[in-house]
Design an enzyme around this catalytic site. Structure first.
Site, short mmCIF file in Angstrom:
data_model
loop_
_atom_site.label_atom_id
_atom_site.label_comp_id
_atom_site.label_asym_id
_atom_site.label_seq_id
_atom_site.Cartn_x
_atom_site.Cartn_y
_atom_site.Cartn_z
N ASP A 138 -2.13 9.75 7.05
CA ASP A 138 -1.43 9.30 8.26
C ASP A 138 -1.81 10.09 9.50
O ASP A 138 -2.08 9.52 10.56
CB ASP A 138 0.08 9.40 8.02
CG ASP A 138 0.86 8.83 9.18
OD1 ASP A 138 1.04 7.61 9.23
OD2 ASP A 138 1.27 9.61 10.06
N GLY A 167 1.69 5.88 10.81
CA GLY A 167 0.54 5.06 10.45
C GLY A 167 0.72 4.36 9.12
O GLY A 167 0.41 3.17 8.97
N ASP A 168 1.22 5.10 8.13
CA ASP A 168 1.43 4.51 6.80
C ASP A 168 2.44 3.38 6.87
O ASP A 168 2.23 2.30 6.30
CB ASP A 168 1.93 5.58 5.83
CG ASP A 168 0.82 6.55 5.43
OD1 ASP A 168 -0.34 6.29 5.75
OD2 ASP A 168 1.15 7.58 4.80
N MET A 169 3.56 3.62 7.54
CA MET A 169 4.62 2.63 7.58
C MET A 169 4.21 1.41 8.42
O MET A 169 4.45 0.26 8.04
CB MET A 169 5.90 3.24 8.16
CG MET A 169 6.36 4.50 7.43
SD MET A 169 6.69 4.23 5.67
CE MET A 169 8.28 3.40 5.76
N GLY A 172 1.68 -0.64 6.44
CA GLY A 172 2.33 -1.41 5.40
C GLY A 172 3.07 -2.61 5.98
O GLY A 172 3.02 -3.72 5.42
#
Length: 391
Positions: A138, A167-169, A172
């Site tokens: 991230d 970034g990850d969330m 997704g």
């Protein structure tokens, strides 16, 4: 649109991919985690652990899913996976580019088994470009997209790490959106199968839309806090420290909110300062507001202006969300009796309420069930389990 009847095979692990499929599971999809026969999704063991002895992140993004454990490096394992693909709608994977080709589970191969398959690749930098094969997490994606750099007060200060994996969330979330888009296009007859390439760095860059014009036109070329309207340049749109060391946000972009605020705090003399582009006027106004907000605590400001239409709110830590009256009223934080507390699905369906099982799957818990549904008899399933092709 509910996703009841849509089956998704999820080859991802850790956070971005599982978060995407958690949103889809919360929307009614049947999500099957396809894990390897060794460690599986090692988020299960990542601290902190819940009372159930499972990694907290795993608990939060794998509720109501199923798990089958398959060795995709074995011929029998791949064959079993192909059988599952025949009866599924979506495959999501988050391997580095090229890995699915070596495993024999790339889009072209799987489409031979299901020509209407929707296939989503969720990676750090996408399937092409000079950085496609780079490792990352991230912090890297936020940095390369320019958002981490924007947290600096000046070029000489250290960039501050975001408080959560944005970034990850975000990646997704966008992957889930892209999958729903593809499913809808297929159901409307506008497409059959589809390949979707989602890069976490691309999604984070998209989050910079509020400053994109300045960045892309060089006005300024490198916006930082205090230099653009939505990053602190406007004293009537900023955060201020309160008497107890907490903070409040004032977002009075519109003159009507600013006027209402000034009247509520008995500072009608400041009404005319709204909209000024004079640096000296803005600096003087900011100093006035800093002094004003230090006169009361955060909660005192909330109490004083809660019924005033001035676009002012307190700044709260994640631990305070559960106690906040707004989120309490919305029921956002859910505390099921047999599972850890969690943040619920962030949308309400009036006609078809969202319901998700609180159980998280054990590795390979549903292998027998799905192989049986794919047409394997008990003797064959037993042989596959004994050989290690599945678990």
């Amino acid at each position: 649109m509910r996703l009841d009847g849509v089956r998704i095979l999820d080859l991802s692990r850790l956070l971005p991919g599982p978060y995407a499929t958690q949103l889809l599971a919360d929307s009614g999809a049947e999500v099957v985690k396809v894990e390897d026969t060794n460690a599986g999704d090692y988020a299960r063991a990542m601290e902190p652990l819940t009372d159930r002895g499972t990694g907290a992140i795993f608990e939060m993004v794998n509720r109501g899913k199923r798990s089958v454990a398959i060795d995709l490096k074995s011929e029998e394992g791949r064959t079993a996976f192909y059988r599952l693909v025949e009866e599924s709608d979506v495959v999501l994977e988050s391997f580095r580019p090229g890995a699915v080709d070596r495993l024999g589970v790339n889009y072209e191969t799987l489409r031979e088994h299901n020509e209407e398959l929707i296939y989503c690749s969720l990676t750090g930098y996408g399937q092409d470009g000079p950085w496609a094969d780079r490792a990352g997490h991230d912090l890297n994606y936020v940095a390369v997209a320019g958002l981490l750099d924007m947290t600096r007060e000046s070029p000489d200060t250290k960039p501050q790490t975001p408080g959560y994996p944005i970034g990850d969330m975000a990646g997704g979330l966008f992957a889930a959106f892209a999958i729903v888009e593809a499913v809808l296009a297929r159901e409307l007859g506008n497409a059959s199968g589809e390949y979707v390439d989602v890069a976490l760095a691309d999604v984070v860059a998209s989050f910079s839309q509020a400053v994109a014009y300045q960045s892309l036109t060089g006005d300024p070329a490198d916006p930082r806090p205090g230099e653009t309207p939505l990053t602190g340049a406007l004293p009537w749109y900023d955060s201020y420290e309160t008497a107890d060391g907490n903070w409040v946000t004032l977002a009075a972009l519109e003159p009507k909110f600013w006027r209402t605020f000034c009247e509520a705090v008995d500072r009608e003399d400041l009404v005319a300062e709204h909209g000024s582009d004079d640096p000296d006027v803005r600096a003087a106004l900011r100093a006035e507001l800093e002094a004003l907000f230090r006169e009361r605590t955060r909660d005192e400001w909330e109490a004083a202006l809660s019924d005033v239409d001035a676009a002012l709110t307190g700044v709260y830590a994640p631990a305070e969300v559960d106690e906040h009256p707004q989120f309490r009223a919305r029921g956002l934080v859910e505390r099921p009796g047999d599972a850890p507390p969690r943040i619920g699905f962030p949308a309400r369906h009036r006609e078809t309420p969202t319901e998700t099982s609180e159980a998280v799957p054990k590795q390979g818990e549903h292998t027998r069930r799905y192989l049986a549904e794919a047409g394997y008899d008990e003797a064959t399933i037993g042989r596959l389990l004994e050989s290690g092709a599945v678990r």
